[in-house]
Design an enzyme around this catalytic site. Structure first.
Site, PDB file in Angstrom:
ATOM      1  N   GLU A  59       1.122  -1.023  -0.218  1.00 39.72           N
ATOM      2  CA  GLU A  59       0.037   0.027  -0.040  1.00 39.72           C
ATOM      3  C   GLU A  59       0.582   1.521  -0.145  1.00 39.72           C
ATOM      4  O   GLU A  59       0.680   1.811   0.183  1.00 39.72           O
ATOM      5  CB  GLU A  59      -0.973  -0.318   1.096  1.00 39.72           C
ATOM      6  CG  GLU A  59      -2.267  -0.933   1.073  1.00 39.72           C
ATOM      7  CD  GLU A  59      -2.931  -1.454   2.296  1.00 39.72           C
ATOM      8  OE1 GLU A  59      -3.060  -0.590   2.922  1.00 39.72           O
ATOM      9  OE2 GLU A  59      -3.696  -1.535   1.939  1.00 39.72           O
TER      10      GLU A  59
ATOM     11  N   GLU B  63      -5.962  -8.636   0.075  1.00 41.38           N
ATOM     12  CA  GLU B  63      -6.585  -8.056   0.973  1.00 41.38           C
ATOM     13  C   GLU B  63      -7.776  -7.743   1.179  1.00 41.38           C
ATOM     14  O   GLU B  63      -8.451  -6.733   0.198  1.00 41.38           O
ATOM     15  CB  GLU B  63      -5.894  -6.727   1.654  1.00 41.38           C
ATOM     16  CG  GLU B  63      -4.414  -6.672   2.629  1.00 41.38           C
ATOM     17  CD  GLU B  63      -3.918  -6.161   3.509  1.00 41.38           C
ATOM     18  OE1 GLU B  63      -4.807  -4.924   3.955  1.00 41.38           O
ATOM     19  OE2 GLU B  63      -2.905  -5.787   3.494  1.00 41.38           O
TER      20      GLU B  63
HETATM   21  C1  BGP Z   1      -4.662  -2.020   5.301  1.00 39.21           C
HETATM   22  C2  BGP Z   1      -3.143  -3.066   5.600  1.00 39.21           C
HETATM   23  C3  BGP Z   1      -3.118  -4.292   6.334  1.00 39.21           C
HETATM   24  C4  BGP Z   1      -4.226  -4.291   7.380  1.00 39.21           C
HETATM   25  C5  BGP Z   1      -5.428  -3.828   6.823  1.00 39.21           C
HETATM   26  C6  BGP Z   1      -6.464  -2.889   7.788  1.00 39.21           C
HETATM   27  O1  BGP Z   1      -4.241  -0.949   5.205  1.00 39.21           O
HETATM   28  O2  BGP Z   1      -1.984  -3.076   4.264  1.00 39.21           O
HETATM   29  O3  BGP Z   1      -1.894  -4.176   6.766  1.00 39.21           O
HETATM   30  O4  BGP Z   1      -4.201  -4.027   8.497  1.00 39.21           O
HETATM   31  O5  BGP Z   1      -5.530  -2.061   5.975  1.00 39.21           O
HETATM   32  O6  BGP Z   1      -6.727  -2.011   8.415  1.00 39.21           O
HETATM   33  P1  BGP Z   1      -6.653  -1.908  10.408  1.00 39.21           P
HETATM   34  O7  BGP Z   1      -6.316  -3.128  10.489  1.00 39.21           O
HETATM   35  O8  BGP Z   1      -6.721  -0.313  10.275  1.00 39.21           O
HETATM   36  O9  BGP Z   1      -8.351  -2.215  10.486  1.00 39.21           O
END
Ligand code: BGP
Length: 492
Positions: free
Chosen positions: A183, A388
């Site tokens: 990201e 993701e």
């Molecule tokens: C993305 C990241 C992850 C992950 C996900 C969910 O931006 O690559 O690392 O954690 O988001 O975000 P959060 O954990 O803040 O809910």
């Protein structure tokens, strides 16, 4: 027509959110180790007037849950067996750069760190899971930031090349799917963590993040584009069977104009370019786009570049495009957007009815994933890999000992239905990895309470808990989806 035959099914985590063991076996701190959540504006750094440098200064009042994570470092075997129990043929995690080169600038790698990943990768392969490895998931070694200013310094390219050469050689024949920077397109909003940039001449010594200049960020951007190209080139030279993809948060591709005001239509498009395509274009098309150069001209922040490196970027584009998608947003004038780990945040979209629970409230838009996949495929003509997608819920174990999470399954099923629609549209989708199949520490807020897993972990925001793993109801549904290669979703 169902999901493709060799579809990659599985889940994704990141070293810094699950491993814990933050200083074990020679590892030194990385950038996320000094943050309680990457959304924090107040990292554990203080300016030392004697050395004229930043140094780590953790706040004893804060809980850095990622330091112990879910102890995946010691429990990965049990965890990977649970993943295999769902039928995963694929599992994504990251190598923490600082386990291999603790400070980032050493000549020789740390053998203990490599030994850990040897076993982790071997275990995945034994369990029938293709490893998908992110080379940098918010894990820039802290020393590279405090000593060199991070990616705005050209030297980082050489440190990076040494690191990726080491792991490409070590895992040759074992890892087929590499991802470069997780990201990274968040770097303009989050220069310290997503961009790995820290200014060494702060205008405000109490504000390491706010002191980062446009010039530093764009210099970092250029160096990262060069490093991405080097990664592709090195991989081709070391392991012809492996492929390198980029990884961009692609929720922002679904930034809808709030209405048909032409200013909003173009504004939304420009927001997509400046939050997404500005990295996608050099990574996939090999070119730094004109709209980026316009910003450089108008803000007087053109980075130092050279022709040889620009050629390298042109000749070494990625083999596939990996993405995260959580939600969509709307654009209504240039001050309407902010953002967090889920993507951009705009005005509430009156056409969407669901959102994840308070306090996170991420809008739920499964149709948006079809839109994003189509746009990316039309633009880049590359295989797309969803690495993701998921929903954070605050669930509890009920009196009978079960954890019921129907909202999670609804989220997954609906998104997969629209992934399938995109496949019918002709989009080449390689696979779907759910984020995060086991509860981990939240990236954005640094808490345990925001749970994504099909597997529950007994750990809480105050740091207490036995770390025991427990299966949630969604585990069985995801297993069924994988077992039928998605067909179960297509039954009317
Ligand atoms: C993305 C990241 C992850 C992950 C996900 C969910 O931006 O690559 O690392 O954690 O988001 O975000 P959060 O954990 O803040 O809910």
């Amino acid at each position: 027509m169902s999901f493709p035959k060799n579809f990659l099914w599985g889940g994704a985590v990141a070293a810094n959110q699950c491993e814990g063991a933050w200083l074990e076996d020679g590892k030194a701190p990385n950038v996320t180790d000094i943050m309680v959540g990457i959304g924090s504006k107040d990292p554990g750094l203080k300016w030392n007037d004697e050395t004229n440098k930043w140094e780590m200064a953790l706040d004893s009042q804060k809980k850095y849950l990622s330091h112990e994570g879910i102890d995946f470092y010691h429990r990965y075997k049990e965890d990977l067996e649970l993943m295999a129990g769902m039928g995963f043929n694929c599992f994504r995690t990251s190598i923490a750069w600082g386990r291999i080169f603790p400070n980032g600038d050493e000549e020789q790698p740390n053998e203990a760190g490599l030994a850990y990943y040897d076993e982790l990768i071997e275990t995945m392969l034994e369990l029938g899971m293709e490893p998908v490895i992110t080379l940098s998931h918010y894990e820039t070694p802290l020393h590279l930031l405090t000593e060199y200013g991070g990616w705005s310094n050209h030297q980082l390219i050489d440190f990076w090349k040494r690191y990726v050469t080491t792991v490409f050689e070590r895992y040759k024949g074992k890892v087929k799917y590499w991802l470069t920077f997780n990201e990274v397109n968040n770097m303009m909003r989050n220069p310290l963590v997503a961009g790995g940039v820290l200014t060494l001449n702060p205008k405000d010594k109490n504000d390491p993040i706010g002191s980062t200049t446009e010039k530093d960020k764009w210099q970092g951007y250029y160096h990262i584009c060069v490093a991405n190209a080097w990664t592709v080139k090195l991989c081709k030279a070391i392991d012809l069977n492996a492929r390198v993809g980029c990884m961009l948060t692609s929720s922002s591709v679904a930034t809808y104009p709030y209405n048909c005001d032409p200013d909003n239509v173009f504004g939304a498009y420009n927001a997509i370019r400046m939050s997404h395509f500005y990295f996608g274009d050099p990574f996939c098309l090999g070119e730094i786009p004109g709209y980026v150069k316009r910003v450089w001209r108008e803000h007087d922040c053109e980075p130092q570049m050279n022709d040889e490196e620009l050629r390298l970027i042109k000749e070494n584009t990625v083999a596939y495009f990996s993405l995260s998608y959580y939600r969509s947003s709307t654009y209504d004038g240039k001050d309407s957007l902010s953002g967090d780990t889920g993507g951009l945040i705009g005005k509430e979209n009156p056409y969407l009815t669901g959102c994840s629970p308070e306090p996170w409230c991420w809008p739920i838009d499964p149709k948006g994933i079809r839109y994003v996949l189509n746009i990316l495929y039309d633009r880049y003509h590359l295989p797309l890999f969803i690495v993701e997608n998921g929903i954070g819920l605050d669930e509890k174990i009920d009196a009978s000992g079960t954890i019921d999470d129907p909202d999670r399954m609804k989220y997954v099923e609906e998104h997969l239905q629209y992934v399938h629609e995109a496949i019918l549209d002709g989009v080449d989708v390689m696979g779907y990895l759910y984020w995060g199949p086991i509860d981990v520490v939240s990236a954005g807020t640094g808490e345990m309470k925001k749970r994504y897993g099909f597997i529950y972990v007994d750990r809480f925001n105050d740091g207490t808990g036995t770390l025991e793993r427990k299966i949630k109801n969604s585990y069985y549904r995801y297993k069924e989806i994988i077992e039928t290669n998605g067909d179960i979703l297509l039954e009317k």
